[in-house]
Design an enzyme around this catalytic site. Structure first.
Site, PDB file in Angstrom:
ATOM      1  N   CYS A 169     -12.882   4.699  -9.749  1.00  0.00           N
ATOM      2  CA  CYS A 169     -12.485   4.611  -8.334  1.00  0.00           C
ATOM      3  C   CYS A 169     -13.350   5.490  -7.432  1.00  0.00           C
ATOM      4  O   CYS A 169     -13.286   5.388  -6.204  1.00  0.00           O
ATOM      5  CB  CYS A 169     -11.029   5.012  -8.173  1.00  0.00           C
ATOM      6  SG  CYS A 169      -9.929   4.083  -9.229  1.00  0.00           S
ATOM      7  N   HIS A 176      -7.826  -0.511  -1.600  1.00  0.00           N
ATOM      8  CA  HIS A 176      -8.636   0.224  -2.573  1.00  0.00           C
ATOM      9  C   HIS A 176      -9.447  -0.734  -3.466  1.00  0.00           C
ATOM     10  O   HIS A 176      -9.104  -0.948  -4.627  1.00  0.00           O
ATOM     11  CB  HIS A 176      -7.696   1.110  -3.398  1.00  0.00           C
ATOM     12  CG  HIS A 176      -8.363   2.054  -4.343  1.00  0.00           C
ATOM     13  ND1 HIS A 176      -9.670   2.504  -4.190  1.00  0.00           N
ATOM     14  CD2 HIS A 176      -7.907   2.649  -5.485  1.00  0.00           C
ATOM     15  CE1 HIS A 176      -9.979   3.335  -5.184  1.00  0.00           C
ATOM     16  NE2 HIS A 176      -8.931   3.419  -5.985  1.00  0.00           N
TER      17      HIS A 176
HETATM   18  C1  LIG Z   1       2.092  -1.363  -6.948  1.00  0.00           C
HETATM   19  C2  LIG Z   1       1.720  -2.557  -7.798  1.00  0.00           C
HETATM   20  C3  LIG Z   1       2.300  -2.414  -9.206  1.00  0.00           C
HETATM   21  C4  LIG Z   1       2.302  -3.802  -7.124  1.00  0.00           C
HETATM   22  O1  LIG Z   1       1.927  -4.934  -7.877  1.00  0.00           O
HETATM   23  P1  LIG Z   1       2.820  -6.274  -7.860  1.00  0.00           P
HETATM   24  O2  LIG Z   1       4.263  -5.926  -8.028  1.00  0.00           O
HETATM   25  O3  LIG Z   1       2.223  -7.254  -8.825  1.00  0.00           O
HETATM   26  O4  LIG Z   1       2.622  -6.750  -6.408  1.00  0.00           O
HETATM   27  P2  LIG Z   1       2.229  -8.198  -5.939  1.00  0.00           P
HETATM   28  O5  LIG Z   1       0.750  -8.326  -5.968  1.00  0.00           O
HETATM   29  O6  LIG Z   1       3.051  -9.240  -6.671  1.00  0.00           O
HETATM   30  O7  LIG Z   1       2.719  -8.150  -4.440  1.00  0.00           O
HETATM   31  C5  LIG Z   1       4.100  -8.193  -4.088  1.00  0.00           C
HETATM   32  C6  LIG Z   1       4.201  -7.871  -2.609  1.00  0.00           C
HETATM   33  O8  LIG Z   1       3.983  -6.466  -2.383  1.00  0.00           O
HETATM   34  C7  LIG Z   1       2.795  -6.275  -1.606  1.00  0.00           C
HETATM   35  N1  LIG Z   1       2.081  -5.183  -2.252  1.00  0.00           N
HETATM   36  C8  LIG Z   1       1.453  -5.192  -3.446  1.00  0.00           C
HETATM   37  N2  LIG Z   1       0.989  -3.969  -3.747  1.00  0.00           N
HETATM   38  C9  LIG Z   1       1.338  -3.192  -2.699  1.00  0.00           C
HETATM   39  C10 LIG Z   1       1.171  -1.836  -2.416  1.00  0.00           C
HETATM   40  N3  LIG Z   1       0.555  -1.069  -3.304  1.00  0.00           N
HETATM   41  N4  LIG Z   1       1.639  -1.339  -1.258  1.00  0.00           N
HETATM   42  C11 LIG Z   1       2.288  -2.140  -0.383  1.00  0.00           C
HETATM   43  N5  LIG Z   1       2.504  -3.461  -0.599  1.00  0.00           N
HETATM   44  C12 LIG Z   1       2.031  -3.953  -1.743  1.00  0.00           C
HETATM   45  C13 LIG Z   1       2.040  -7.569  -1.653  1.00  0.00           C
HETATM   46  O9  LIG Z   1       1.263  -7.774  -0.489  1.00  0.00           O
HETATM   47  C14 LIG Z   1       3.161  -8.583  -1.773  1.00  0.00           C
HETATM   48  O10 LIG Z   1       3.738  -8.773  -0.507  1.00  0.00           O
HETATM   49  P3  LIG Z   1       4.228 -10.230  -0.059  1.00  0.00           P
HETATM   50  O11 LIG Z   1       5.285 -10.629  -1.056  1.00  0.00           O
HETATM   51  O12 LIG Z   1       4.757  -9.991   1.330  1.00  0.00           O
HETATM   52  O13 LIG Z   1       3.009 -11.077  -0.127  1.00  0.00           O
HETATM   53  C15 LIG Z   1       0.180  -2.691  -7.880  1.00  0.00           C
HETATM   54  O14 LIG Z   1      -0.328  -2.928  -6.590  1.00  0.00           O
HETATM   55  C16 LIG Z   1      -0.466  -1.461  -8.485  1.00  0.00           C
HETATM   56  O15 LIG Z   1      -0.427  -1.250  -9.684  1.00  0.00           O
HETATM   57  N6  LIG Z   1      -1.161  -0.615  -7.675  1.00  0.00           N
HETATM   58  C17 LIG Z   1      -1.884   0.527  -8.167  1.00  0.00           C
HETATM   59  C18 LIG Z   1      -3.327   0.168  -8.395  1.00  0.00           C
HETATM   60  C19 LIG Z   1      -4.083   1.272  -9.090  1.00  0.00           C
HETATM   61  O16 LIG Z   1      -3.622   1.836 -10.064  1.00  0.00           O
HETATM   62  N7  LIG Z   1      -5.268   1.612  -8.593  1.00  0.00           N
HETATM   63  C20 LIG Z   1      -6.057   2.664  -9.149  1.00  0.00           C
HETATM   64  C21 LIG Z   1      -5.628   3.975  -8.605  1.00  0.00           C
HETATM   65  S1  LIG Z   1      -6.230   5.342  -9.521  1.00  0.00           S
END
Ligand SMILES: CC(C)(COP(=O)(O)OP(=O)(O)OC[C@H]1O[C@@H](n2cnc3c(N)ncnc32)[C@H](O)[C@@H]1OP(=O)(O)O)[C@@H](O)C(=O)NCCC(=O)NCCS
Length: 386
Positions: free
Chosen positions: A84, A333
């Site tokens: 990242c 990100h």
């Molecule tokens: C948080 C997380 C688990 C959500 O994944 P998910 O449950 O599969 O989410 P989806 O892609 O199905 O999205 C569901 C809804 O939440 C929203 N959404 C997804 N991730 C989001 C987030 N992080 N913040 C806000 N909204 C988010 C989507 O836009 C979607 O909205 P909608 O239904 O209105 O379209 C995932 O984004 C994640 O793991 N993030 C961390 C990534 C990471 O680790 N990066 C490296 C950092 S070191």
């Protein structure tokens, strides 16, 4: 002393779920940066490209492909991966090469395309960026690792889940002002607290999303900059740091040693202190990360970051605005692009292009971006040149 280096132009795609292929995404940001700098592709003497998971869109060794698409196949390119933190760590290499006098004008483009793989596959792929033997391979993906860090911080410094939530509320508020943000949605502390648990205490709105996107900048020497006659941004400080790759190898998991080291080097090189910085773009992959970052960067004492957020000190009108772009949390990100995207925000703030989200009278800004849980970091300091 290194030669002076300037950011001459910057460009970015929207961050979010993008339909274009990875090269088209990278080209869109690169050509925007070239246009913004008022140069021609043939002025570019070297290209630096940061990316992590190009393989998922069937393209690695991306630098020569981008140079060829720009019509400059003879220009050497270098692809860099540092999880990242790829963007800022690549930026440091581009900066160092101009500062050393090897080149007068270079392109630095960061790009990622990941959303097509879906959340489960993206989480698996991202876990390869951890120390996989100890972490990812035992089921500790990034939300889980940052949840452990959050628990340790909350226990030691008596912070609570509302403190974490306030970081998300602030960054979503900022992201609402950024047309290129991935998640443009106003949220409240209650929305965060009631959102689905991802890895306790972290909930959906404590996490950054998986994003596609690209950001690019043109870096140049003082001579090249002078000829341009354009508003400029000077890179006045640069630092790199490293930490034990696995969280378990660290003495204290409520601080990230690589951030502290990189920040100290950058402050020393710039001849400034944290008090001189007017705003910062920091690595808020999870809300707890921003609280730890603002302590590691010296803006607040250890253990006081959560209280500073509670008091509004990091809001747009606060003592030190943090993540006016919306940060990783709201702007998004796209991991290969994130560090360069932070530089784009500084450039836009300093050159009158951050319509509606300008930090008034800002002249000195800091960017901070790390890989994994902070195994590698880079910090840069920028000065507005009038
Ligand atoms: C948080 C997380 C688990 C959500 O994944 P998910 O449950 O599969 O989410 P989806 O892609 O199905 O999205 C569901 C809804 O939440 C929203 N959404 C997804 N991730 C989001 C987030 N992080 N913040 C806000 N909204 C988010 C989507 O836009 C979607 O909205 P909608 O239904 O209105 O379209 C995932 O984004 C994640 O793991 N993030 C961390 C990534 C990471 O680790 N990066 C490296 C950092 S070191």
């Amino acid at each position: 002393m290194p030669n002076k280096v300037f950011v001459l132009g910057a460009g970015s795609t929207r961050y979010g779920r993008l339909n274009e292929g990875i090269i088209e995404i990278a080209m869109n940001a690169s050509t925007d940066a070239i246009e913004s700098a008022g140069i021609r592709p043939k002025d570019i003497e070297a290209g630096y490209i940061s990316n992590v998971f190009g393989v998922s869109d069937r393209q690695v060794h991306m630098a020569p492909v981008i140079m060829s698409n720009l019509g400059i196949p003879e220009v050497p390119g270098l692809s860099i991966e540092s999880a990242c933190g790829s963007g800022s760590i690549m930026f440091r290499e581009a900066f160092a090469n101009v500062a050393a006098g090897f080149y007068d004008c270079v392109l630095a483009t960061g790009v990622e395309k990941i959303t097509h793989t879906g959340t489960i596959q993206s989480t698996t792929l991202f876990s390869y960026c951890s120390d996989f033997f100890y972490e990812g391979g035992n089921g500790a993906s990034f939300p889980g690792l940052f949840a452990s860090i959050a628990r340790a911080y909350m226990a030691r410094y008596k912070a609570n889940e509302e403190d974490l939530a306030r970081v998300a509320v602030k960054n979503h508020e900022n992201g609402m002002l950024n047309p290129k943000s991935h998640v443009r949605k106003k949220i409240t502390v209650d929305d965060v607290l009631q959102s689905p648990v991802v890895a306790s205490p972290l909930k959906l709105y404590d996490c950054c999303p998986f994003s596609d996107g690209a950001s690019a900048v043109i870096l140049c020497s003082a001579d090249f900059a002078k000829k341009s006659g354009r508003p400029l941004v000077e890179v006045v400080g640069s630092g790199r740091g490293a930490s034990p790759a696995a969280v378990q190898g660290r003495e204290d998991i409520t601080t990230i040693p690589s951030s502290v080291a990189a920040a100290n080097q950058a402050y020393k090189m710039a001849g400034v202190t944290p008090k001189d910085i007017d705003f910062a773009e920091v690595h808020d992959c999870f809300t707890i990360a921003e609280i730890i970052d603002i302590e590691d960067l010296g803006f607040f004492k250890k253990g006081e970051g959560a209280y500073a957020v509670r008091e509004g000190a990091t809001s747009r009108s606060g003592e030190i605005p943090i993540n006016p772009s919306g940060g990783l949390k709201s702007k998004g990100h796209p991991i290969g692009a994130t560090g360069i995207g932070q530089v784009v925000e500084v450039f836009e703030q300093f050159t009158g292009k951050a319509d509606g989200r300008v930090i008034k009278d800002a002249e000195l800004a800091l960017t901070h971006n790390f890989g994994a849980t902070g195994a590698s970091s880079a910090v840069h300091i920028f000065k507005k040149v009038n």
